[in-house]
Design an enzyme around this catalytic site. Sequence first.
Site, PDB file in Angstrom:
ATOM      1  N   GLU A 193       2.334 -25.958  16.853  1.00  0.00           N
ATOM      2  CA  GLU A 193       3.271 -24.836  16.732  1.00  0.00           C
ATOM      3  C   GLU A 193       3.615 -24.317  18.114  1.00  0.00           C
ATOM      4  O   GLU A 193       2.758 -24.334  19.009  1.00  0.00           O
ATOM      5  CB  GLU A 193       2.629 -23.705  15.934  1.00  0.00           C
ATOM      6  CG  GLU A 193       2.268 -24.088  14.524  1.00  0.00           C
ATOM      7  CD  GLU A 193       1.745 -22.875  13.746  1.00  0.00           C
ATOM      8  OE1 GLU A 193       2.541 -22.212  13.100  1.00  0.00           O
ATOM      9  OE2 GLU A 193       0.537 -22.614  13.833  1.00  0.00           O
ATOM     10  N   HIS A 207      -5.027 -26.925   5.509  1.00  0.00           N
ATOM     11  CA  HIS A 207      -3.891 -27.848   5.664  1.00  0.00           C
ATOM     12  C   HIS A 207      -4.327 -29.233   6.174  1.00  0.00           C
ATOM     13  O   HIS A 207      -3.950 -30.262   5.616  1.00  0.00           O
ATOM     14  CB  HIS A 207      -2.852 -27.292   6.640  1.00  0.00           C
ATOM     15  CG  HIS A 207      -2.320 -25.935   6.258  1.00  0.00           C
ATOM     16  ND1 HIS A 207      -2.191 -25.517   4.967  1.00  0.00           N
ATOM     17  CD2 HIS A 207      -1.884 -24.892   7.022  1.00  0.00           C
ATOM     18  CE1 HIS A 207      -1.689 -24.291   4.950  1.00  0.00           C
ATOM     19  NE2 HIS A 207      -1.499 -23.882   6.178  1.00  0.00           N
ATOM     20  N   LYS A 209      -1.669 -23.470  18.571  1.00  0.00           N
ATOM     21  CA  LYS A 209      -0.516 -22.577  18.753  1.00  0.00           C
ATOM     22  C   LYS A 209      -0.109 -22.640  20.215  1.00  0.00           C
ATOM     23  O   LYS A 209      -0.911 -22.976  21.078  1.00  0.00           O
ATOM     24  CB  LYS A 209      -0.915 -21.154  18.371  1.00  0.00           C
ATOM     25  CG  LYS A 209      -1.234 -21.033  16.879  1.00  0.00           C
ATOM     26  CD  LYS A 209      -0.863 -19.673  16.325  1.00  0.00           C
ATOM     27  CE  LYS A 209      -1.215 -19.542  14.861  1.00  0.00           C
ATOM     28  NZ  LYS A 209      -0.155 -19.976  13.947  1.00  0.00           N
ATOM     29  N   ARG A 216       0.858  -1.196   0.000  1.00  0.00           N
ATOM     30  CA  ARG A 216       0.000   0.000   0.000  1.00  0.00           C
ATOM     31  C   ARG A 216       0.892   1.244   0.000  1.00  0.00           C
ATOM     32  O   ARG A 216       0.704   2.171  -0.740  1.00  0.00           O
ATOM     33  CB  ARG A 216      -0.887  -0.023   1.242  1.00  0.00           C
ATOM     34  CG  ARG A 216      -2.260   0.489   0.968  1.00  0.00           C
ATOM     35  CD  ARG A 216      -3.146   0.353   2.165  1.00  0.00           C
ATOM     36  NE  ARG A 216      -2.677  -0.707   3.054  1.00  0.00           N
ATOM     37  CZ  ARG A 216      -3.112  -0.909   4.293  1.00  0.00           C
ATOM     38  NH1 ARG A 216      -4.038  -0.120   4.786  1.00  0.00           N
ATOM     39  NH2 ARG A 216      -2.631  -1.876   5.046  1.00  0.00           N
ATOM     40  N   LYS A 234      -4.482 -18.696   1.045  1.00  0.00           N
ATOM     41  CA  LYS A 234      -5.566 -19.069   1.937  1.00  0.00           C
ATOM     42  C   LYS A 234      -5.608 -18.139   3.153  1.00  0.00           C
ATOM     43  O   LYS A 234      -4.590 -17.518   3.426  1.00  0.00           O
ATOM     44  CB  LYS A 234      -5.405 -20.517   2.385  1.00  0.00           C
ATOM     45  CG  LYS A 234      -3.999 -20.784   2.992  1.00  0.00           C
ATOM     46  CD  LYS A 234      -4.000 -21.683   4.172  1.00  0.00           C
ATOM     47  CE  LYS A 234      -4.450 -21.055   5.436  1.00  0.00           C
ATOM     48  NZ  LYS A 234      -3.412 -20.450   6.275  1.00  0.00           N
ATOM     49  N   ASP A 283      -7.844 -21.182   9.709  1.00  0.00           N
ATOM     50  CA  ASP A 283      -6.434 -20.993   9.370  1.00  0.00           C
ATOM     51  C   ASP A 283      -5.737 -22.313   9.017  1.00  0.00           C
ATOM     52  O   ASP A 283      -4.889 -22.351   8.128  1.00  0.00           O
ATOM     53  CB  ASP A 283      -5.720 -20.329  10.572  1.00  0.00           C
ATOM     54  CG  ASP A 283      -4.319 -19.847  10.231  1.00  0.00           C
ATOM     55  OD1 ASP A 283      -4.115 -19.384   9.102  1.00  0.00           O
ATOM     56  OD2 ASP A 283      -3.426 -19.930  11.107  1.00  0.00           O
ATOM     57  N   HIS A 293       0.241 -24.427   1.174  1.00  0.00           N
ATOM     58  CA  HIS A 293       1.669 -24.757   1.114  1.00  0.00           C
ATOM     59  C   HIS A 293       1.995 -26.129   1.721  1.00  0.00           C
ATOM     60  O   HIS A 293       3.054 -26.681   1.460  1.00  0.00           O
ATOM     61  CB  HIS A 293       2.530 -23.636   1.712  1.00  0.00           C
ATOM     62  CG  HIS A 293       2.545 -23.570   3.204  1.00  0.00           C
ATOM     63  ND1 HIS A 293       1.545 -22.989   3.928  1.00  0.00           N
ATOM     64  CD2 HIS A 293       3.451 -24.022   4.113  1.00  0.00           C
ATOM     65  CE1 HIS A 293       1.830 -23.071   5.212  1.00  0.00           C
ATOM     66  NE2 HIS A 293       2.995 -23.696   5.357  1.00  0.00           N
TER      67      HIS A 293
END
Length: 489
Positions: free
Chosen positions: A214, A238, A338, A49, A146, A233, A176
């Site tokens: 994670e 995934h 997470k 931007r 995504k 997410d 990915h």
Amino acid sequence: MKESSNLLFDLVLFGGTGDLSMRKLLPALYQLYRTHPFHSSSRIIAVGRTAPSKEAFLHRVQDKLEQHLPEDSWDTVSWQQFAKHLNCISIEADKTESYRGLIPLLSEDRPRVFYFSTHSSLYGAIASSLGALGLITAEARVVLEKPIGRDLDTARQLSGQMSNYFTESQIYRIDHYLGKETVQNLLVLRFANPLFESLWNHHYIDHIQITISETIGVESRGEFYEETGALRDIVQNHLLQLLCILAMEPPPNIEPDRIRDEKLKVLYALQPLLGDGISRYVVRGQYTTGTINGKTCAGYIEEDGVAEHSTIETFVAMKVMIENMRWSGVPFYLRTGKRLPSRSCEIVVHFKEIPHWIFETPRGQLMSNQLVITLQPDESITLRLCGKRLGPGMDVRTVDLNLNPKSRGNKRSADAYERLLLDVIKGDQTLFVRQDELEQAWHWIDPILADWESTSSPPEYYSCGSWGPAGSTLLLAKDGRLWHEGASG
Ligand code: BG6
């Protein structure tokens, strides 16, 4: 190598100064450059931007590459050469006029890749401005990051907007995880080895676990995460893609659409999670203050950009059933979170016990056969079997047979984004998601999202550094099972 055989492309990276670009895409492009030299006129144009000066941009990229690349990948000469391909411009997504700066930077004689890595609500506006200025050539491709949409409706709207400018064969929906080496190896393992294929069904498999864990929290992405949560997410894309690769039928060949047809059939066969089934089979968690590797970590609601009473999930565990002949009665347990104790992505296929046991070693002391497929941090495939303990008697113990891909040579395996970016430039859609897969995945996820959005009850809390809320352990305990110790140990 002759210049004419070098990779010739123009790549326009929308969101090019953002987090994903700096952490993953530009490092992957640098690695790609080292293995597949670029034609001297190929360009990578980062769009932001408010774009910094070229000098400041290059400085920032260099910093990030040094930070995110393995030490042995960095070399100043390669960087200086790679940097010659980089440009940076500023565009306001909703102002068509501001796209004119792109025109002199693009050439007609090569594939033109538009990589959309902004908020997906901007994808329509970007495509429409590119279209209005005639920048979408027959050889153009668009890569969509995504999550694509927030639910089935928004994913369909987006698809409508894209189809005004791009044909399906020009659209690359990236996940990915499909670019990870071990995921591709899984296809070979399953479909090139009768040993596995003959056992790959409800007669021999007891259940399958897939964990993506994670240690990081939401980092600087609090605002993004507030709108997204772990279900959108990680699970919608995934985890469901990994499930599809594990559960699909053998395709007749490896053409992109034949593989995607088979993945789609798995999505159609997922037992819907509705009503009571959601609270029974899906666990929603959120991290609170705790410790990981001796370091204190803040809870989710203390992160920047997160609402004080947020009920967004940072952890999901679920039991999924596939209603078809192959998988009837075999649970797939999926888990992601997470701020868990370790970073890993692991698939564990638990085989059934042998029907009649003849040895003295109590069977309870041994593990049933397992195939453990680790995607990260290190790639490995281990087959856990029973073997005889050395010496007299017939003592049985568990032995690990290592099918580690690294033992096939010391070749560095390409990073997922590196592999997928090369596929886009070459025009290979095998490892990308088709629109019907995307829609079916949202169709299955939507009732869970709607249920959570309509409830005022909070998620289950878990401390940073733990393996998620108690409900996750309970989910398997109810079936007399435990999460695999590799991931949860
Ligand atoms: C991304 C998610 O798709 O995958 C992130 O948006 C997550 O939240 C990341 O951290 C994990 O990817 P990897 O390859 O590091 O396991």
